[in-house]
Design a protein around this motif. Structure first.
Motif, PDB file in Angstrom:
ATOM      1  N   GLY A  49      55.213  40.170  -3.363  1.00 52.06           N
ATOM      2  CA  GLY A  49      55.373  39.992  -1.922  1.00 52.06           C
ATOM      3  C   GLY A  49      54.881  41.214  -1.161  1.00 52.06           C
ATOM      4  N   ARG A  50      55.210  42.390  -1.660  1.00 62.20           N
ATOM      5  CA  ARG A  50      54.755  43.628  -1.038  1.00 62.20           C
ATOM      6  C   ARG A  50      53.222  43.726  -1.094  1.00 62.20           C
ATOM      7  N   ALA A  51      52.639  43.366  -2.220  1.00 62.51           N
ATOM      8  CA  ALA A  51      51.186  43.423  -2.381  1.00 62.51           C
ATOM      9  C   ALA A  51      50.494  42.426  -1.458  1.00 62.51           C
ATOM     10  N   SER A  52      51.072  41.251  -1.281  1.00 60.54           N
ATOM     11  CA  SER A  52      50.448  40.263  -0.395  1.00 60.54           C
ATOM     12  C   SER A  52      50.471  40.746   1.053  1.00 60.54           C
ATOM     13  N   ARG A  53      51.530  41.435   1.450  1.00 59.43           N
ATOM     14  CA  ARG A  53      51.564  41.986   2.811  1.00 59.43           C
ATOM     15  C   ARG A  53      50.509  43.071   2.994  1.00 59.43           C
ATOM     16  N   VAL A  54      50.320  43.910   1.986  1.00 60.00           N
ATOM     17  CA  VAL A  54      49.311  44.970   2.070  1.00 60.00           C
ATOM     18  C   VAL A  54      47.911  44.363   2.150  1.00 60.00           C
ATOM     19  N   VAL A  55      47.642  43.355   1.351  1.00 58.38           N
ATOM     20  CA  VAL A  55      46.330  42.704   1.379  1.00 58.38           C
ATOM     21  C   VAL A  55      46.109  42.036   2.726  1.00 58.38           C
ATOM     22  N   SER A  56      47.134  41.404   3.257  1.00 53.37           N
ATOM     23  CA  SER A  56      47.012  40.762   4.566  1.00 53.37           C
ATOM     24  C   SER A  56      46.707  41.784   5.648  1.00 53.37           C
ATOM     25  N   GLN A  57      47.380  42.921   5.624  1.00 51.07           N
ATOM     26  CA  GLN A  57      47.126  43.959   6.615  1.00 51.07           C
ATOM     27  C   GLN A  57      45.728  44.554   6.452  1.00 51.07           C
ATOM     28  N   ALA A  58      45.260  44.670   5.226  1.00 47.69           N
ATOM     29  CA  ALA A  58      43.929  45.215   4.990  1.00 47.69           C
ATOM     30  C   ALA A  58      42.841  44.222   5.399  1.00 47.69           C
ATOM     31  N   ALA A  59      43.139  42.930   5.366  1.00 51.00           N
ATOM     32  CA  ALA A  59      42.145  41.913   5.705  1.00 51.00           C
ATOM     33  C   ALA A  59      41.984  41.728   7.208  1.00 51.00           C
ATOM     34  N   GLU A  60      42.955  42.135   8.003  1.00 51.96           N
ATOM     35  CA  GLU A  60      42.871  41.941   9.450  1.00 51.96           C
ATOM     36  C   GLU A  60      41.662  42.631  10.070  1.00 51.96           C
ATOM     37  N   PRO A  61      41.381  43.904   9.793  1.00 54.26           N
ATOM     38  CA  PRO A  61      40.181  44.518  10.379  1.00 54.26           C
ATOM     39  C   PRO A  61      38.891  43.860   9.896  1.00 54.26           C
ATOM     40  N   ILE A  62      38.891  43.399   8.655  1.00 55.84           N
ATOM     41  CA  ILE A  62      37.698  42.735   8.125  1.00 55.84           C
ATOM     42  C   ILE A  62      37.458  41.430   8.865  1.00 55.84           C
ATOM     43  N   LYS A  63      38.511  40.651   9.085  1.00 52.03           N
ATOM     44  CA  LYS A  63      38.379  39.410   9.843  1.00 52.03           C
ATOM     45  C   LYS A  63      37.888  39.680  11.257  1.00 52.03           C
ATOM     46  N   ALA A  64      38.451  40.701  11.882  1.00 50.35           N
ATOM     47  CA  ALA A  64      38.038  41.024  13.248  1.00 50.35           C
ATOM     48  C   ALA A  64      36.575  41.454  13.270  1.00 50.35           C
ATOM     49  N   GLY A  65      36.146  42.239  12.313  1.00 51.17           N
ATOM     50  CA  GLY A  65      34.756  42.664  12.248  1.00 51.17           C
ATOM     51  C   GLY A  65      33.813  41.507  12.014  1.00 51.17           C
ATOM     52  N   LEU A  66      34.195  40.586  11.152  1.00 52.68           N
ATOM     53  CA  LEU A  66      33.356  39.417  10.905  1.00 52.68           C
ATOM     54  C   LEU A  66      33.269  38.529  12.142  1.00 52.68           C
ATOM     55  N   ALA A  67      34.381  38.354  12.825  1.00 51.32           N
ATOM     56  CA  ALA A  67      34.370  37.546  14.048  1.00 51.32           C
ATOM     57  C   ALA A  67      33.496  38.191  15.105  1.00 51.32           C
ATOM     58  N   GLN A  68      33.567  39.497  15.226  1.00 52.42           N
ATOM     59  CA  GLN A  68      32.755  40.204  16.207  1.00 52.42           C
ATOM     60  C   GLN A  68      31.277  40.129  15.824  1.00 52.42           C
ATOM     61  N   ALA A  69      30.971  40.212  14.549  1.00 54.46           N
ATOM     62  CA  ALA A  69      29.583  40.127  14.109  1.00 54.46           C
ATOM     63  C   ALA A  69      29.010  38.738  14.339  1.00 54.46           C
ATOM     64  N   GLN A  70      29.811  37.697  14.154  1.00 56.97           N
ATOM     65  CA  GLN A  70      29.347  36.339  14.389  1.00 56.97           C
ATOM     66  C   GLN A  70      29.105  36.100  15.871  1.00 56.97           C
ATOM     67  N   LEU A  71      29.937  36.656  16.719  1.00 57.35           N
ATOM     68  CA  LEU A  71      29.737  36.509  18.161  1.00 57.35           C
ATOM     69  C   LEU A  71      28.529  37.314  18.624  1.00 57.35           C
ATOM     70  N   GLY A  72      28.271  38.433  18.000  1.00 58.89           N
ATOM     71  CA  GLY A  72      27.187  39.306  18.416  1.00 58.89           C
ATOM     72  C   GLY A  72      25.803  38.776  18.086  1.00 58.89           C
ATOM     73  N   ASN A  73      25.637  38.046  16.988  1.00 53.07           N
ATOM     74  CA  ASN A  73      24.300  37.605  16.612  1.00 53.07           C
ATOM     75  C   ASN A  73      24.000  36.179  17.076  1.00 53.07           C
ATOM     76  N   GLY A  74      24.896  35.568  17.793  1.00 49.72           N
ATOM     77  CA  GLY A  74      24.641  34.249  18.364  1.00 49.72           C
ATOM     78  C   GLY A  74      24.767  33.099  17.381  1.00 49.72           C
ATOM     79  N   SER A  75      25.254  33.338  16.196  1.00 51.93           N
ATOM     80  CA  SER A  75      25.403  32.234  15.248  1.00 51.93           C
ATOM     81  C   SER A  75      26.638  31.419  15.597  1.00 51.93           C
TER      82      SER A  75
END
Length: 68
Positions: free
Chosen positions: A38-64
């Motif tokens: 449970g502790r590891a899943s919370r850490v992975v979830s917190q680490a994935a948030e910036p990656i998700k935000a970066g991917l969303a921003q990259a998708q919006l930036g290139n017009g795809s």
């Protein structure tokens, strides 16, 4: 004859006690593993948030389109 009944009953009680002792150890280890997972899943979830935000921003930036 009575001696064998007492010996058999004593062995049965000893076997049940040994099984209970080992089962309790396994239960505690499983509980600790569950907490750690449970502790590891919370850490992975917190680490994935910036990656998700970066991917969303990259998708919006290139017009795809996000549905592709």
């Amino acid at each position: 004859m009575m001696v064998w009944v007492i010996v058999g009953a004593s062995l049965a009680v000893a076997a049940l006690a040994a099984i209970g002792f080992f089962a309790f150890g396994v239960f505690r280890a499983a509980k600790d593993l569950s907490r750690e997972l449970g502790r590891a899943s919370r850490v992975v979830s917190q680490a994935a948030e910036p990656i998700k935000a970066g991917l969303a921003q990259a998708q919006l930036g290139n017009g795809s389109r996000p549905d592709r």
